[in-house]
Enzyme design. Structure first.
Site, PDB file in Angstrom:
ATOM      1  N   ASP A  56       0.800  -1.223   0.000  1.00  0.00           N
ATOM      2  CA  ASP A  56       0.000   0.000   0.000  1.00  0.00           C
ATOM      3  C   ASP A  56       0.833   1.274   0.000  1.00  0.00           C
ATOM      4  OD1 ASP A  56       1.104  -0.147   2.501  1.00  0.00           O
ATOM      5  OD2 ASP A  56      -0.726  -0.870   3.454  1.00  0.00           O
ATOM      6  N   GLU A 110      -0.341  -9.110  -1.153  1.00  0.00           N
ATOM      7  CA  GLU A 110      -0.863  -8.591   0.127  1.00  0.00           C
ATOM      8  C   GLU A 110      -2.116  -7.740  -0.131  1.00  0.00           C
ATOM      9  OE1 GLU A 110       0.875  -5.530   3.001  1.00  0.00           O
ATOM     10  OE2 GLU A 110       1.690  -7.370   3.860  1.00  0.00           O
ATOM     11  N   GLU A 149      -2.108   4.968   3.409  1.00  0.00           N
ATOM     12  CA  GLU A 149      -2.069   3.591   2.900  1.00  0.00           C
ATOM     13  C   GLU A 149      -3.444   2.991   2.647  1.00  0.00           C
ATOM     14  OE1 GLU A 149      -0.230   4.764   5.405  1.00  0.00           O
ATOM     15  OE2 GLU A 149       1.831   4.498   4.720  1.00  0.00           O
ATOM     16  N   HIS A 182       7.082   4.727  12.678  1.00  0.00           N
ATOM     17  CA  HIS A 182       7.302   5.587  11.509  1.00  0.00           C
ATOM     18  C   HIS A 182       6.028   6.121  10.869  1.00  0.00           C
ATOM     19  CE1 HIS A 182       5.839   2.803   8.390  1.00  0.00           C
ATOM     20  NE2 HIS A 182       6.287   1.852   9.178  1.00  0.00           N
ATOM     21  N   ARG A 212       3.070   8.043   9.282  1.00  0.00           N
ATOM     22  CA  ARG A 212       2.861   9.460   8.975  1.00  0.00           C
ATOM     23  C   ARG A 212       1.727  10.059   9.792  1.00  0.00           C
ATOM     24  NH1 ARG A 212       4.742  11.969   3.863  1.00  0.00           N
ATOM     25  NH2 ARG A 212       6.422  10.645   3.119  1.00  0.00           N
ATOM     26  N   HIS A 230      13.779   4.823  12.282  1.00  0.00           N
ATOM     27  CA  HIS A 230      13.469   5.035  10.861  1.00  0.00           C
ATOM     28  C   HIS A 230      14.174   6.299  10.376  1.00  0.00           C
ATOM     29  CE1 HIS A 230      10.927   5.573   7.259  1.00  0.00           C
ATOM     30  NE2 HIS A 230      10.491   4.326   7.450  1.00  0.00           N
TER      31      HIS A 230
HETATM   32  C1  UD1 Z   1       6.877   4.748   3.403  1.00  0.00           C
HETATM   33  C2  UD1 Z   1       5.442   4.362   2.959  1.00  0.00           C
HETATM   34  C3  UD1 Z   1       4.754   3.608   4.090  1.00  0.00           C
HETATM   35  C4  UD1 Z   1       5.591   2.452   4.596  1.00  0.00           C
HETATM   36  C5  UD1 Z   1       6.969   2.962   4.993  1.00  0.00           C
HETATM   37  C6  UD1 Z   1       7.850   1.804   5.403  1.00  0.00           C
HETATM   38  C7  UD1 Z   1       4.207   5.865   1.463  1.00  0.00           C
HETATM   39  C8  UD1 Z   1       3.353   7.058   1.344  1.00  0.00           C
HETATM   40  N1  UD1 Z   1       4.664   5.576   2.687  1.00  0.00           N
HETATM   41  O1  UD1 Z   1       6.762   5.714   4.443  1.00  0.00           O
HETATM   42  O2  UD1 Z   1       3.511   3.102   3.608  1.00  0.00           O
HETATM   43  O3  UD1 Z   1       4.966   1.880   5.723  1.00  0.00           O
HETATM   44  O4  UD1 Z   1       7.571   3.615   3.858  1.00  0.00           O
HETATM   45  O5  UD1 Z   1       9.014   2.224   6.042  1.00  0.00           O
HETATM   46  O6  UD1 Z   1       4.473   5.217   0.480  1.00  0.00           O
HETATM   47  N2  UD1 Z   1      14.273   8.296   4.290  1.00  0.00           N
HETATM   48  C9  UD1 Z   1      15.638   8.215   4.167  1.00  0.00           C
HETATM   49  N3  UD1 Z   1      16.196   7.011   3.809  1.00  0.00           N
HETATM   50  C10 UD1 Z   1      15.466   5.903   3.570  1.00  0.00           C
HETATM   51  C11 UD1 Z   1      14.074   5.986   3.715  1.00  0.00           C
HETATM   52  C12 UD1 Z   1      13.492   7.192   4.067  1.00  0.00           C
HETATM   53  O7  UD1 Z   1      16.338   9.194   4.372  1.00  0.00           O
HETATM   54  O8  UD1 Z   1      16.039   4.858   3.250  1.00  0.00           O
HETATM   55  C13 UD1 Z   1      13.647   9.591   4.662  1.00  0.00           C
HETATM   56  C14 UD1 Z   1      13.686  10.621   3.522  1.00  0.00           C
HETATM   57  O9  UD1 Z   1      13.872  11.887   4.055  1.00  0.00           O
HETATM   58  C15 UD1 Z   1      12.270  10.517   2.933  1.00  0.00           C
HETATM   59  C16 UD1 Z   1      11.468  10.232   4.178  1.00  0.00           C
HETATM   60  O10 UD1 Z   1      12.267   9.356   4.965  1.00  0.00           O
HETATM   61  O11 UD1 Z   1      11.876  11.676   2.269  1.00  0.00           O
HETATM   62  C17 UD1 Z   1      10.106   9.644   3.945  1.00  0.00           C
HETATM   63  O12 UD1 Z   1      10.142   8.541   3.067  1.00  0.00           O
HETATM   64  P1  UD1 Z   1       8.776   8.075   2.298  1.00  0.00           P
HETATM   65  O13 UD1 Z   1       9.101   6.905   1.474  1.00  0.00           O
HETATM   66  O14 UD1 Z   1       8.119   9.229   1.640  1.00  0.00           O
HETATM   67  O15 UD1 Z   1       7.779   7.696   3.439  1.00  0.00           O
HETATM   68  P2  UD1 Z   1       7.867   6.809   4.709  1.00  0.00           P
HETATM   69  O16 UD1 Z   1       7.348   7.664   5.800  1.00  0.00           O
HETATM   70  O17 UD1 Z   1       9.198   6.174   4.830  1.00  0.00           O
HETATM   71  N1  UDP Z   2      12.854  -3.964   9.598  1.00  0.00           N
HETATM   72  C1  UDP Z   2      14.218  -4.036   9.363  1.00  0.00           C
HETATM   73  N2  UDP Z   2      15.048  -3.199  10.086  1.00  0.00           N
HETATM   74  C2  UDP Z   2      14.582  -2.311  10.990  1.00  0.00           C
HETATM   75  C3  UDP Z   2      13.185  -2.240  11.217  1.00  0.00           C
HETATM   76  C4  UDP Z   2      12.337  -3.077  10.491  1.00  0.00           C
HETATM   77  O1  UDP Z   2      14.672  -4.836   8.553  1.00  0.00           O
HETATM   78  O2  UDP Z   2      15.393  -1.593  11.601  1.00  0.00           O
HETATM   79  C5  UDP Z   2      11.955  -4.829   8.801  1.00  0.00           C
HETATM   80  C6  UDP Z   2      10.957  -5.652   9.593  1.00  0.00           C
HETATM   81  O3  UDP Z   2      11.492  -6.927   9.881  1.00  0.00           O
HETATM   82  C7  UDP Z   2       9.766  -5.736   8.650  1.00  0.00           C
HETATM   83  C8  UDP Z   2       9.875  -4.473   7.832  1.00  0.00           C
HETATM   84  O4  UDP Z   2      11.183  -3.968   8.000  1.00  0.00           O
HETATM   85  O5  UDP Z   2       9.879  -6.830   7.768  1.00  0.00           O
HETATM   86  C9  UDP Z   2       8.856  -3.452   8.263  1.00  0.00           C
HETATM   87  O6  UDP Z   2       9.102  -2.233   7.638  1.00  0.00           O
HETATM   88  P1  UDP Z   2       8.453  -0.880   8.128  1.00  0.00           P
HETATM   89  O7  UDP Z   2       8.106  -0.991   9.568  1.00  0.00           O
HETATM   90  O8  UDP Z   2       9.374   0.215   7.686  1.00  0.00           O
HETATM   91  O9  UDP Z   2       7.146  -0.754   7.220  1.00  0.00           O
HETATM   92  P2  UDP Z   2       5.648  -1.311   7.333  1.00  0.00           P
HETATM   93  O10 UDP Z   2       5.709  -2.791   7.494  1.00  0.00           O
HETATM   94  O11 UDP Z   2       4.989  -0.615   8.485  1.00  0.00           O
HETATM   95  O12 UDP Z   2       5.039  -0.869   6.037  1.00  0.00           O
END
Ligand code: UD1
Ligand code: UDP
Length: 372
Positions: free
Chosen positions: A97, A119, A133, A214, A216, A246
């Site tokens: 999602d 999923e 999501e 994490h 939003r 995160h």
């Molecule tokens: C995203 C997904 C969320 C998912 C989550 C898993 C959307 C809208 N959100 O949220 O559904 O549960 O990922 O973790 O698709 N950033 C880094 N390095 C990284 C990752 C993120 O620096 O490797 C920072 C960046 O500043 C980025 C911000 O995190 O702009 C947000 O990343 P984004 O992918 O937009 O949303 P998440 O909140 O991570």
């Molecule tokens: N995970 C990881 N390292 C971390 C935290 C989570 O590998 O430091 C893995 C965890 O085992 C799970 C996935 O990341 O499989 C979950 O990701 P996240 O919580 O970012 O996203 P969500 O599942 O809420 O979309």
């Protein structure tokens, strides 16, 4: 002729839940498998690509610091569309999602390419929790030609929305395939997950609470109350918190400000998947708002307190291995302390329970892609 499958993902959880399928497709002569990553996440995605040994054919490298949903969505839609025009796949596969999954499905729809949704059918019933999501997965559910639901509950949610039942299949969740795969890798190569030894020694004799956060919809006040609950729990001398934070700045700034320097709290960088599996193994309980962790922790018999208002994964709650606690600090502390101080309450939750899959989901999805 083998079927051309374009698998698209962009974030850590999608990569974890799709690598078993990519492995299955790559090993199967019925398919010509191509991978496109949006790199909506960068560092956290690359950690998974490396351990799963996946080299994407396309990498859009779209992550920007603190990216807004509208800029991200626009860039994803045009970027993924261009890849589809170049690859001309028979099927597009998306998972879950995220913004990448939703725009991948939409770009495929604009080209009349059938979409397989991995999923499928998770619903909280509230478009603001989780945000965005719940809407993303409803959009994908409207478009997909093949719905791979992890459980009967999620399949039923799709049928209730009048999705053609012939296109809905209960496959289990590939997260369990991923967990089995990583567990076997760690057994064969223990050094893959040995990096927590220092923290394990520092916190010897204490019960470990593993934390991730994490969402939003919790940014701002929710993150602050979660931090305050952790601070209160970590004041106990029989407890230590390991919190891989995160990379989203909206999470990091709050957690660093509220929790850095506390003796019983280790704020650490995101763990790669083997080390996170190790953390799940040593944790006494998990405090999380993550979707994936809600599925993995019950499979390993670890109680999960879910710091969200709703969940689209009611299976863990019904089984009694997960509990919704929201983001109110008093509630989080009270529920965690109950598990710490009331042994029967802990034992009732700490049961291995695996409604999300049997570890064979990727093979089922591959068979559906071959026959649909
Ligand atoms: C995203 C997904 C969320 C998912 C989550 C898993 C959307 C809208 N959100 O949220 O559904 O549960 O990922 O973790 O698709 N950033 C880094 N390095 C990284 C990752 C993120 O620096 O490797 C920072 C960046 O500043 C980025 C911000 O995190 O702009 C947000 O990343 P984004 O992918 O937009 O949303 P998440 O909140 O991570
Ligand atoms: N995970 C990881 N390292 C971390 C935290 C989570 O590998 O430091 C893995 C965890 O085992 C799970 C996935 O990341 O499989 C979950 O990701 P996240 O919580 O970012 O996203 P969500 O599942 O809420 O979309």
């Amino acid at each position: 002729m083998s079927r051309r499958i374009l698998t698209i993902f962009g974030t850590r959880p999608e990569a974890i839940k799709l690598f078993p399928l990519v492995h299955a497709l790559e090993a199967d002569p019925r398919f010509a498998s191509r991978v496109c990553v949006s790199a909506q996440h960068r560092g956290m995605l690359d950690q998974v690509l490396e351990i799963a040994r996946i080299v994407p054919g396309h990498d859009l490298d779209l992550m920007r610091p603190d990216q807004s949903l509208d800029a991200l969505t626009a860039a994803l839609l045009t970027g993924l569309g261009a890849v589809m025009d170049a690859e001309k796949p028979d099927w597009v596969v998306v998972q879950g999602d995220t913004a990448t999954a939703m725009t991948g499905a939409l770009a495929a729809y604009y080209r009349k390419i059938p979409v397989c949704h991995v999923e499928a059918g998770l619903r909280s019933g509230n478009i603001h929790h989780p945000w965005p999501e719940e809407v993303n997965r409803k959009v994908i559910g409207t478009i997909a030609a093949l719905h791979c639901a992890p459980t009967e509950t999620s399949a039923e949610a799709l049928r209730r929305e009048n999705v053609d039942p012939a296109t809905v299949h209960v496959t289990g969740n590939t997260v369990i395939d991923a967990l089995h795969w990583i567990t076997a890798r760690i057994e064969a190569e223990p050094e893959l997950a040995s990096g927590l030894a220092g923290l394990e020694a520092r916190f010897a004799g204490k019960r470990i609470i593993g934390v991730t956060s994490h969402r939003r919809e919790s940014f701002g006040e929710g993150m602050r109350t979660i931090a305050s609950a952790i601070r209160r729990l970590a004041a106990r001398d029989d407890v230590a918190v390991i919190f891989p934070v995160h990379l989203n700045p909206n999470v990091r700034q709050v957690m660093e400000r509220e929790l850095a320097g506390l003796g019983n709290v280790a704020l650490i960088e995101p763990l790669d998947y083997p080390h996170f599996a190790r953390l799940l193994g040593i944790a006494h309980l998990m405090l999380t708002d993550s979707g994936g962790v809600q599925e993995e922790a019950p499979a390993l018999g670890k109680p999960v307190l879910v710091m969200r208002e709703t969940t689209e994964r009611p299976e863990g709650i019904s089984a009694g291995t997960a509990k919704l606690v929201g983001t109110d600090a008093d509630t989080i502390v009270a529920e965690a302390e109950r598990l710490l101080d009331d042994e029967p309450a802990y034992a009732a939750m700490a049961r291995a329970h695996n409604p999300f899959g049997d570890g064979k989901s990727a093979g089922r999805i591959a068979d559906l892609l071959a026959s649909s």
